[in-house]
Structure formats: structure tokens, C-alpha cells
Design a protein around this motif. Structure first.
Motif, PDB file in Angstrom:
ATOM      1  N   ALA A   4      -0.745  11.926   9.201  1.00 37.34           N
ATOM      2  CA  ALA A   4      -0.446  10.756  10.032  1.00 37.34           C
ATOM      3  C   ALA A   4      -1.428   9.619   9.740  1.00 37.34           C
ATOM      4  N   LYS A   5      -2.693   9.968   9.543  1.00 35.37           N
ATOM      5  CA  LYS A   5      -3.693   8.940   9.235  1.00 35.37           C
ATOM      6  C   LYS A   5      -3.462   8.338   7.848  1.00 35.37           C
ATOM      7  N   LEU A   6      -3.048   9.178   6.924  1.00 33.53           N
ATOM      8  CA  LEU A   6      -2.700   8.663   5.592  1.00 33.53           C
ATOM      9  C   LEU A   6      -1.517   7.713   5.682  1.00 33.53           C
ATOM     10  N   SER A   7      -0.556   8.066   6.518  1.00 33.51           N
ATOM     11  CA  SER A   7       0.623   7.226   6.697  1.00 33.51           C
ATOM     12  C   SER A   7       0.245   5.891   7.324  1.00 33.51           C
ATOM     13  N   LEU A   8      -0.706   5.909   8.268  1.00 33.95           N
ATOM     14  CA  LEU A   8      -1.158   4.672   8.895  1.00 33.95           C
ATOM     15  C   LEU A   8      -1.834   3.758   7.877  1.00 33.95           C
ATOM     16  N   LEU A   9      -2.654   4.349   7.016  1.00 30.75           N
ATOM     17  CA  LEU A   9      -3.278   3.570   5.943  1.00 30.75           C
ATOM     18  C   LEU A   9      -2.219   2.927   5.051  1.00 30.75           C
ATOM     19  N   ALA A  10      -1.216   3.727   4.698  1.00 26.85           N
ATOM     20  CA  ALA A  10      -0.146   3.224   3.840  1.00 26.85           C
ATOM     21  C   ALA A  10       0.626   2.103   4.531  1.00 26.85           C
TER      22      ALA A  10
ATOM     23  N   GLU B  47      -0.580  -0.006   6.783  1.00 21.54           N
ATOM     24  CA  GLU B  47      -1.442  -1.190   6.773  1.00 21.54           C
ATOM     25  C   GLU B  47      -1.427  -1.879   5.418  1.00 21.54           C
ATOM     26  N   ASP B  48      -1.239  -1.077   4.369  1.00 22.83           N
ATOM     27  CA  ASP B  48      -1.199  -1.634   3.018  1.00 22.83           C
ATOM     28  C   ASP B  48       0.211  -1.979   2.569  1.00 22.83           C
ATOM     29  N   GLY B  49       1.192  -1.741   3.451  1.00 25.07           N
ATOM     30  CA  GLY B  49       2.573  -2.064   3.120  1.00 25.07           C
ATOM     31  C   GLY B  49       3.177  -1.204   2.030  1.00 25.07           C
TER      32      GLY B  49
ATOM     33  N   GLU C 151       9.488   5.745  10.373  1.00 19.88           N
ATOM     34  CA  GLU C 151       8.615   4.636   9.964  1.00 19.88           C
ATOM     35  C   GLU C 151       9.051   4.043   8.637  1.00 19.88           C
ATOM     36  N   ALA C 152       9.263   4.906   7.650  1.00 18.13           N
ATOM     37  CA  ALA C 152       9.657   4.424   6.327  1.00 18.13           C
ATOM     38  C   ALA C 152      11.049   3.805   6.352  1.00 18.13           C
ATOM     39  N   ALA C 153      11.963   4.427   7.108  1.00 21.53           N
ATOM     40  CA  ALA C 153      13.331   3.896   7.184  1.00 21.53           C
ATOM     41  C   ALA C 153      13.346   2.500   7.780  1.00 21.53           C
ATOM     42  N   VAL C 154      12.508   2.276   8.807  1.00 17.82           N
ATOM     43  CA  VAL C 154      12.435   0.957   9.434  1.00 17.82           C
ATOM     44  C   VAL C 154      11.818  -0.059   8.484  1.00 17.82           C
TER      45      VAL C 154
ATOM     46  N   GLU D 270      11.858  -0.052   5.298  1.00 25.03           N
ATOM     47  CA  GLU D 270      12.802  -0.342   4.217  1.00 25.03           C
ATOM     48  C   GLU D 270      14.086  -0.999   4.725  1.00 25.03           C
ATOM     49  N   LYS D 271      14.176  -1.084   6.089  1.00 24.35           N
ATOM     50  CA  LYS D 271      15.399  -1.625   6.715  1.00 24.35           C
ATOM     51  C   LYS D 271      16.639  -0.878   6.227  1.00 24.35           C
ATOM     52  N   ASP D 272      16.484   0.459   6.178  1.00 21.52           N
ATOM     53  CA  ASP D 272      17.567   1.346   5.753  1.00 21.52           C
ATOM     54  C   ASP D 272      18.362   1.757   7.002  1.00 21.52           C
ATOM     55  N   ALA D 273      19.460   1.048   7.258  1.00 20.14           N
ATOM     56  CA  ALA D 273      20.235   1.273   8.468  1.00 20.14           C
ATOM     57  C   ALA D 273      20.799   2.683   8.535  1.00 20.14           C
ATOM     58  N   ASP D 274      21.342   3.175   7.438  1.00 17.23           N
ATOM     59  CA  ASP D 274      21.930   4.520   7.432  1.00 17.23           C
ATOM     60  C   ASP D 274      20.893   5.576   7.797  1.00 17.23           C
ATOM     61  N   ALA D 275      19.720   5.460   7.168  1.00 15.34           N
ATOM     62  CA  ALA D 275      18.663   6.438   7.445  1.00 15.34           C
ATOM     63  C   ALA D 275      18.203   6.346   8.891  1.00 15.34           C
TER      64      ALA D 275
END
Length: 350
Positions: A223-229, A231-233, A265-268, A270-275
């Protein structure tokens, strides 16, 4: 450093020849030579005069205050290992013991060589271990009194294994008092002890609690790695980490909610509506089964507090509020499928 080497070191620093030193002490040059080469030792009555002559204390002369450098200790550890590999255990033991006696106050050297000798003793099936184990035990016990917390813990770990091997279970359990309650090794060692003493239920529970704790720790790190990612977009990294979270939840039977939640988080991003539609449905359904990991075979001996229906309902209400108000979902507002999904889910919370 042996007393002979100390005498030579400080004699040369003055400088002074062996003959000059012998004349001042009232002994022969041959006697001084024998001291310095380790053939013999000075008479105890000569220690103070030798120390005064060399301008040092008796403690320094006897190397009581001298500590070997870390690189020396590392070399002697490798050396002892080579002795065990190439010679007899008796010879390696005696040489290592002599090295320890040269530096009686060096806890790091004593403990490190004791660990190597202990391992070598275990490996030699034809060895009369009892001949050596009393000394090794004394090395461990003495190291427990060291001021260095790291050395105390290492000594406790080694002594625990020593006693467990000897089936001295009460003494082994006493070693666990040197472990902090936050140290996962304490739980692991206690489980080992329970297993050895036939306390099966306790052993299962300790191992399962350790597994569950490590699982939560891994989830936290991801989760912390994901937060770093975030923040870095780095959307691709977030998606990769979410997939790892999903695999972790699946392998360790954490339930549908945990398998789905980290992918949103990633789906949002990427604005991936289906996901988003798929993941939101899975999260919504998974809320009702949060805590079902407590029924897993993996955690059979643990006690969990069951998640109540009231908790699940409250969880769903908070999620509904987020789906309707969080700006992160704004890109979905005009999507008919999203509108229908939110309406349908809202009906379920009514």
C-alpha cells in the motif's frame, strides 16, 4: 594480543633492546625473548615493574582493556570456520577457545566463535558433544549479560536453539524473555517450543497468527509503495502493485473485497470506465464477506471477531457517499452504466 606481543610492541615504541630491558629488570635477555615469542610468561611479581618500565598499566600489559578491531574479528571468524573445515573438531575448538581467552571481555568475538563451534559440533555426528557443550553454553550465558542489545538478542537466539536441541525446554522458554513482544521471532520460537513439547493447538495458533501478521505487514508495504507511485503519477506501477495485492488476497484467502479493492486506484487514474464498473461491483459484494478469511483453513486455530451486519451496512453507506461525491469519479458521471449502477446500489442501502 598475548602479553608477549604487548611487551614487544611497547618495548619497540620506546625504543629499547631486549638486552636493555633485561638489564633493567634483572633478568636475562633470553627470558625477555621467550616472553615476546610466547614460549614462557613473566613471573607475576615482574608484571608491575614491566608495566612501569614500558609506561603502561598492568591492565594494558595483560590486554584486559584492549578490544580487537571489527576486521580482526571477521578474520578470526573466517579462520575458525576454516579450522573446522580442514582439521579435527578438537583442534578447532581448542584454537578458538584460546582466541576467546586472549580477549575475555570481547562479547562479539566470544559469541561469534561460540556460534561457529556450536554449529560444527552439531554437524559432527560421531562427536562426543557433551565434552564441548558446557563451555559453549557458558559463552552464550555470559553474552546474555552484554550491554549491547543486539549481542544479547543473538545470544538468546543461539541459546534458545541450544536448549531446544538438548530438550531443556524450560530453559529454552526463559530465553524468550530477551525477545521484545514486537519481535516476530519471539512468536516463531515459541511456536517451535510448543511443537516440541506436544502443545499442538498452541503451536498451530502461534504459527497462524505469525502468518496473518506477516500478511498484514506485506499488504501495508504494498500500500505504501502504491501511495508513492500515486504521488509520482505512475499508473502502470499502481496497476502492477494492485495485481500483487489481488494475488496476495487470493492465495491467502482474504475474500473478494480484498481481491478487488486495490485495483480501483489504477482504474480511476486511467479513467478506465469498464474496469471501474467491474471493480466497484466486486467491492460492493465483497463488503458483505469482509472477515470471511476467519473461516479459512489457514487460520483455523485463531480467534476473530465476526464482522456484524451493521458494520457492513455502514461500510456500504460510506462507499455510496464516496461514489456520489468523490471528484475522482467525475469522469463517470455521464456514463449511463455508471448512473444505473449507482442507483441500483443506492436502492440496496435504502
Amino acid at each position: 594480543m598475548r602479553i608477549g606481543k604487548v611487551i614487544r610492541k611497547y618495548r619497540k615504541e620506546i625504543p629499547m633492546t631486549q638486552e636493555e630491558m633485561a638489564a633493567r629488570l634483572g633478568v636475562t635477555a633470553s627470558a625477555v625473548n621467550k616472553w615476546e615469542n610466547g614460549v614462557s610468561l613473566p613471573d607475576i611479581l615482574l608484571l608491575a615493574p614491566i608495566a612501569r618500565l614500558l609506561g603502561v598499566t598492568v591492565d594494558t600489559l595483560l590486554a584486559f582493556r584492549e578490544e580487537p578491531a571489527p576486521e580482526e574479528i571477521r578474520f578470526w571468524i573466517r579462520e575458525a570456520d576454516e579450522w573446522l573445515q580442514t582439521g579435527s573438531y578438537e583442534e578447532a575448538f581448542c584454537r578458538a577457545k584460546k582466541r576467546i581467552e586472549e580477549y575475555p571481555n570481547c562479547d562479539e568475538l566470544r559469541l561469534s566463535l561460540a556460534v561457529i563451534l556450536d554449529a560444527g559440533c552439531v554437524m559432527r555426528e560421531d562427536l562426543d558433544a557433551g565434552t564441548y557443550e558446557e563451555y559453549l553454553e557458558s559463552c552464550y550465558v555470559r553474552s546474555l549479560a552484554c550491554k549491547d542489545a543486539g549481542i544479547r538478542l543473538r545470544a538468546a537466539e543461539s541459546l534458545f536453539c541450544f536448549y531446544l536441541r538438548k530438550e531443556a525446554y524450560e530453559k529454552a522458554e526463559e530465553c524468550l524473555t530477551y525477545f521484545s513482544d514486537q519481535n516476530p521471532e519471539k512468536k516463531s520460537r515459541r511456536a517451535d517450543l510448543y511443537q516440541k513439547t506436544g502443545r499442538r493447538e498452541e503451536a498451530y495458533r502461534e504459527y497462524e497468527e505469525l502468518l496473518f501478521s506477516e500478511l498484514q505487514r506485506m499488504r501495508g508495504i504494498l500500500a505504501k509503495l502504491s501511495l508513492l507511485a500515486k504521488e509520482d503519477g505512475e499508473t502502470e506501477r499502481i496497476r502492477f502493485l494492485a495485481e500483487k495485492q489481488k494475488e496476495l488476497a487470493r492465495v491467502f484467502e482474504m475474500g473478494k473485497y480484498y481481491e478487488a479493492v486495490d485495483g480501483l486506484e489504477a482504474a480511476v487514474m486511467e479513467k478506465d470506465a469498464d474496469a471501474c464498473l467491474t471493480i466497484v461491483r466486486d467491492i460492493w459484494e465483497g463488503i458483505l464477506t469482509v472477515g470471511d478469511d476467519t473461516d479459512s483453513f489457514l487460520y483455523e486455530h485463531m480467534k476473530f471477531r465476526k464482522v456484524s451486519g451493521e458494520f457492513a451496512a455502514g461500510f456500504r453507506r460510506r462507499m455510496m457517499k464516496s461514489l456520489k461525491e468523490d471528484p475522482a469519479f467525475d469522469f463517470l458521471r455521464g456514463d449511463v452504466r455508471w448512473q444505473e449502477l449507482v442507483e441500483h446500489l443506492e436502492e440496496e442501502t435504502a
